[in-house]
Motif scaffolding. Sequence first.
Motif, short mmCIF file in Angstrom:
data_model
loop_
_atom_site.label_atom_id
_atom_site.label_comp_id
_atom_site.label_asym_id
_atom_site.label_seq_id
_atom_site.Cartn_x
_atom_site.Cartn_y
_atom_site.Cartn_z
N ASN A 40 38.71 57.38 29.83
CA ASN A 40 38.33 56.57 28.67
C ASN A 40 36.92 56.06 28.92
N PRO A 41 36.15 55.77 27.86
CA PRO A 41 34.78 55.28 28.09
C PRO A 41 34.72 54.08 29.03
N ILE A 42 35.78 53.26 29.05
CA ILE A 42 35.74 52.10 29.95
C ILE A 42 35.61 52.53 31.42
N VAL A 157 40.21 57.41 20.58
CA VAL A 157 40.93 56.41 19.77
C VAL A 157 41.05 56.90 18.33
N GLY A 158 39.96 57.48 17.80
CA GLY A 158 39.93 57.84 16.39
C GLY A 158 40.98 58.87 16.01
N HIS A 159 41.20 59.89 16.86
CA HIS A 159 42.14 60.94 16.43
C HIS A 159 43.57 60.43 16.44
N ASP A 194 30.89 62.72 6.33
CA ASP A 194 29.91 62.77 7.41
C ASP A 194 29.31 61.36 7.60
N TYR A 195 28.75 61.10 8.77
CA TYR A 195 28.15 59.79 9.03
C TYR A 195 27.01 59.47 8.05
N ALA A 196 26.38 60.55 7.52
CA ALA A 196 25.25 60.34 6.61
C ALA A 196 25.72 59.87 5.22
N THR A 213 32.91 53.92 16.58
CA THR A 213 31.59 54.46 16.94
C THR A 213 30.49 53.41 17.04
N HIS A 214 30.59 52.34 16.25
CA HIS A 214 29.60 51.26 16.27
C HIS A 214 28.19 51.80 16.08
N HIS A 215 28.05 52.84 15.24
CA HIS A 215 26.72 53.46 15.06
C HIS A 215 25.90 52.74 14.00
N ALA A 233 36.49 46.44 14.77
CA ALA A 233 35.66 47.15 15.75
C ALA A 233 36.33 47.10 17.11
N LEU A 234 35.79 47.90 18.04
CA LEU A 234 36.36 47.92 19.39
C LEU A 234 35.41 47.35 20.44
N LEU A 235 34.19 47.02 20.02
CA LEU A 235 33.23 46.43 20.96
C LEU A 235 32.80 45.06 20.42
N VAL A 257 37.65 42.08 16.17
CA VAL A 257 37.45 42.95 17.33
C VAL A 257 38.78 43.07 18.06
N THR A 258 39.17 44.30 18.37
CA THR A 258 40.42 44.52 19.10
C THR A 258 40.17 44.49 20.60
N PHE A 259 41.00 43.75 21.31
CA PHE A 259 41.01 43.81 22.78
C PHE A 259 42.41 44.27 23.16
N LEU A 260 42.49 45.47 23.69
CA LEU A 260 43.79 46.08 23.97
C LEU A 260 44.64 45.23 24.91
N LYS A 261 45.91 45.07 24.52
CA LYS A 261 46.88 44.40 25.40
C LYS A 261 47.98 45.41 25.70
N1 LIG Z 1 38.26 46.96 22.80
C1 LIG Z 1 39.13 47.77 23.34
O1 LIG Z 1 40.24 47.33 23.73
C2 LIG Z 1 38.80 49.24 23.45
C3 LIG Z 1 39.81 50.16 23.75
C4 LIG Z 1 39.49 51.52 23.78
C5 LIG Z 1 38.17 51.93 23.53
N2 LIG Z 1 37.21 51.01 23.29
C6 LIG Z 1 35.81 51.45 22.99
O2 LIG Z 1 35.84 52.19 21.77
C7 LIG Z 1 34.86 53.20 21.77
C8 LIG Z 1 35.50 54.54 21.40
O3 LIG Z 1 36.41 54.93 22.43
P1 LIG Z 1 36.98 56.42 22.43
O4 LIG Z 1 37.92 56.53 23.57
O5 LIG Z 1 37.45 56.80 21.08
O6 LIG Z 1 35.63 57.26 22.73
P2 LIG Z 1 35.35 58.81 22.54
O7 LIG Z 1 36.58 59.60 22.79
O8 LIG Z 1 34.12 59.10 23.33
O9 LIG Z 1 35.04 58.98 20.98
C9 LIG Z 1 33.93 58.37 20.41
C10 LIG Z 1 33.55 59.09 19.11
O10 LIG Z 1 32.38 58.46 18.64
C11 LIG Z 1 31.55 59.42 17.99
N3 LIG Z 1 30.17 59.13 18.39
C12 LIG Z 1 29.65 59.16 19.62
N4 LIG Z 1 28.35 58.80 19.59
C13 LIG Z 1 28.06 58.53 18.30
C14 LIG Z 1 26.90 58.09 17.61
N5 LIG Z 1 25.74 57.88 18.23
N6 LIG Z 1 26.98 57.90 16.28
C15 LIG Z 1 28.12 58.12 15.63
N7 LIG Z 1 29.25 58.53 16.24
C16 LIG Z 1 29.22 58.73 17.55
C17 LIG Z 1 31.98 60.79 18.43
O11 LIG Z 1 32.42 61.47 17.29
P3 LIG Z 1 31.52 62.57 16.58
O12 LIG Z 1 31.50 63.76 17.47
O13 LIG Z 1 32.17 62.77 15.27
O14 LIG Z 1 30.13 61.96 16.45
C18 LIG Z 1 33.20 60.55 19.32
O15 LIG Z 1 34.28 61.38 18.92
C19 LIG Z 1 34.22 53.15 23.16
O16 LIG Z 1 33.03 52.39 23.07
C20 LIG Z 1 35.25 52.41 24.01
O17 LIG Z 1 34.68 51.77 25.11
C21 LIG Z 1 37.49 49.67 23.25
#
Ligand SMILES: NC(=O)c1ccc[n+]([C@@H]2O[C@H](COP(=O)([O-])OP(=O)(O)OC[C@H]3O[C@@H](n4cnc5c(N)ncnc54)[C@H](OP(=O)(O)O)[C@@H]3O)[C@@H](O)[C@H]2O)c1
Length: 314
Positions: A40-42, A157-159, A194-196, A213-215, A233-235, A257-261
């Motif tokens: 995971n990105p963390i 997370v998204g899928h 699309d993001y656009a 994505t937080h883009h 959001a997740l961040l 903002v979600t903080f996973l438990k």
């Molecule tokens: N708060 C919490 O409890 C919690 C829990 C889990 C995750 N998170 C955070 O949530 C975020 C997503 O996690 P994840 O596991 O889903 O990550 P991931 O599997 O890397 O997926 C992120 C998706 O974001 C898109 N993306 C990446 N860079 C982008 C950009 N510059 N602009 C637009 N889209 C972009 C990509 O999709 P495309 O290929 O379509 O661009 C990618 O599929 C991470 O920052 C993670 O740290 C937080």
Amino acid sequence: MKAMQFAGYGGPDKIRAAELPVPAAGAGEIPVKVAATSINPIDWKLHGGMLRWIRPLHFPSTPCFDFAGEVAAAGEGVGAFRPGERVFGMLPLRQLGAAAEYLAVDQAYAAPMPEGLGFAEAAALPLAGMTALQALRDDGGLVAGQRVLVSGAAGGVGHYGVQIAKALGAHVTALCRPAKHALARELGADAALDYAAAPADAAQRYDLILDTTHHQGFGRWRRWLTPRGKYVALLPLPGLLLHKLTLPLYSSQRAAVTFLKPNRADLEQLADWVRQKRLRTVLDGIYPLEELGKAMERSRSGRPSGKIVVRIDG
Ligand SMILES: NC(=O)c1ccc[n+]([C@@H]2O[C@H](COP(=O)([O-])OP(=O)(O)OC[C@H]3O[C@@H](n4cnc5c(N)ncnc54)[C@H](OP(=O)(O)O)[C@@H]3O)[C@@H](O)[C@H]2O)c1
């Protein structure tokens, strides 16, 4: 036992193979022989030191949270679990250490794997799946019939978010790169953008946005929301926290903002949907334990489709 460890803050060059003692399971803990973990990105954010102000690491440190494997032995902590039973779950933030052949986990963070599910798919599910569930159900308050937008719909997370929003009865629009639209539709999305894209009219507004994505900033996302819409959001980005506090003063829209438990009930909910064939894992790739660094680099690219898994048992 075999493990991979962070030797210090940094990148793949700071990841080493290690031989460690098998951890003893304490009271209330299950000993698990780990078959797979997932990235995971963390994991790379912790290794890069980006989160050291909330979760400093003490080196050497065995990374990763998600696990799937078998209960290794009978014992005090095993409770309702049987030795040899296939389990999956997530270590809590304070613990880490799933990139190893064995771990000991509090039974509150593990659940039986759904029958017929492979270890790779099960290891992919806990952290990302529970995040999507808690963001949509708890922080988003999703109600059947609502229109939901999932940004980053093909990511970890998204899928899961697309499929869980469908399981909860939403009309789902996936926001991801065009190359991933077909995948998003296969996962159940009713529409893909699309993001656009920009919200052209009221018909394209959403009751709930799950943003992985937080883009773009919340100011832009607001234009995608219905008058009482909610953005999750997740961040915890500083601008967003300010909006979260001040929005109720002048608008019926909300930001959260979600903080996973991590918890067993949510693992069981995910397992139920897997059994009902309403939730599945898309695997971006599977790496051997020795290539943990490569797996983390793939995650860091931000471009995976679904989840990146690391096999522990060869
Ligand atoms: N708060 C919490 O409890 C919690 C829990 C889990 C995750 N998170 C955070 O949530 C975020 C997503 O996690 P994840 O596991 O889903 O990550 P991931 O599997 O890397 O997926 C992120 C998706 O974001 C898109 N993306 C990446 N860079 C982008 C950009 N510059 N602009 C637009 N889209 C972009 C990509 O999709 P495309 O290929 O379509 O661009 C990618 O599929 C991470 O920052 C993670 O740290 C937080």
